[in-house]
Scaffold this active site. Sequence first.
Site: not given
Ligand code: BES
Ligand code: ZN
Ligand code: MN
Length: 503
Positions: A271, A276, A283, A354, A358
């Site tokens: 990835k 992000d 966020k 967010d 995936r």
């Molecule tokens: N890059 C993040 C996941 C992440 C979180 C990596 C903390 C490292 C540290 C991913 O893209 C993300 O934002 N995931 C969300 C998914 C949710 C919106 C379903 C998450 O985990 O909150």
């Molecule tokens: Zn991410």
């Molecule tokens: Mn994300």
Amino acid sequence: MINPVEIAWEFSSPATLEDEAPAPVLLVGICDDGKPALIAPLEGSETETKIAALVQAAGFEAKRGQVQIVTSNADGLPGTLVLVGLGKRDRLDRLAVERGFAQAARKLRGGEFPAVAALPALGGEDLAEAIGPIIDGFVLGGYQCATYLPESRIKEAKPVEKVVIIVQGEIDELQRLAGIAQALADGANLARDLTNAPGADLTPPTFAEEVAKLAGPAGVQAEVWKVKRIAAHDMHLLLAVGQGSAEEPRVVKLSYKPEQRTSKTVVLVGKGITFDTGGIDLKRNPESIVGMKGDKGGAAAVIATLLACTKIKPACKVIGIIPMAENSISNKAIKPGDVFPSASGKSVEVADTDAEGRLILADALAYARSLEPDCIIDLATLTGSCMVGLGPQVAGLFCNDDGLAESVLMASDIAGERLWPLPLEILYRPELESEVADLRNIGERYGDAIHAALFLHEAVGDTPWAHLDIAGPAWLDSASASYPEGATGYGVRLLGNFLLGIE
Ligand code: BES
Ligand code: ZN
Ligand code: MN
């Protein structure tokens, strides 16, 4: 890499330790029973008794994470000993040794101790186990993210230059094993440099260019796909995630071919979100956004592994597919509810912008599958959910093939990079159903690490595939005794050892 940790590895037989110290400083692992952890022939020797006496005199407790420098005037020992706490003897493993030596290596930085000697704490017959964790400790512990630092701070942290490992074995074999360990630990440091680079410096186009520049000298073939070629491969999810940014997405494809003939191919996917923000589903927690330059940790690990291949020489073909995009926010950004086609042929409703990792991975995995490899492994800083479940130091493993899972777990063990299996639970599959498309990119509130893995599973089908959710261990929030804060390079040693395990 901007500031490589270059250490000369030498080897000296334990038999000469008594006659002539191989260096003025000796590092030795100590267990909390007050005795050193040594391998044959030093185990149970007079050297062991002498070191135990020093440990006792110093009142050293030998807990994990404790390091103490002591002076000695014992015959047959150098004048300075660095006692490395390893904790309980029956819990002793590679990671304890690596972290202990990393901490010692950090303490010895600065140029005062250019040459040191070290005694293996583990391994016995297994020379890789004897020297690997020591080399990892020194190379990973010597790392500094130096890109923006003045010379003076780089000099202050100058790593040890020479390490003599006191071990019995054939020199050629020891040098070969040291070369592999050094190449993978260097790879982890390169992955750290790439991951630590700010989002402003490594955008998808500059990240891809940088990788292409590194690939040539490393003997690896590189292709950089721009938007047209990405579209020609129907990677509309990757284009969608990238469309909110002024920086175009890219795909980097790296290929390594072994010298000897082989029928086996492994595809690694990482990835590569260069930053992000979350997109329109921005966020909201400032603490969760600040580390998001680290969302390219999976990409960095795959890239660094491919670049190490001509040094470690696995017997199989290895292909790296790295989708790169910036998940940004603008009037062009994707909106919750948008629907896109994808490389697997399935349409996807983006219910949460967010959950972008995936999306880009699904396209990359569909392409990986089309190459008909023997297996696919992807690494991704994918979900906060995985961190909630396994904490910050353990990655989650999802796998559709028991044999592959076993090999990946074995590689994790050898690497000292923690990994734990999680289920591709079909009970949750209905949560990915959408009213308007073939798939939705999120499920209900709980179990998101599993939902994300199930989403990816749709793109790979039956091809043996392992998905490593490395959101936790790819990043260290604050410095530990052994490592600085920031990227950890998690995955390079695991992948390297996995590849070396293939016939
Ligand atoms: N890059 C993040 C996941 C992440 C979180 C990596 C903390 C490292 C540290 C991913 O893209 C993300 O934002 N995931 C969300 C998914 C949710 C919106 C379903 C998450 O985990 O909150
Ligand atoms: Zn991410
Ligand atoms: Mn994300």
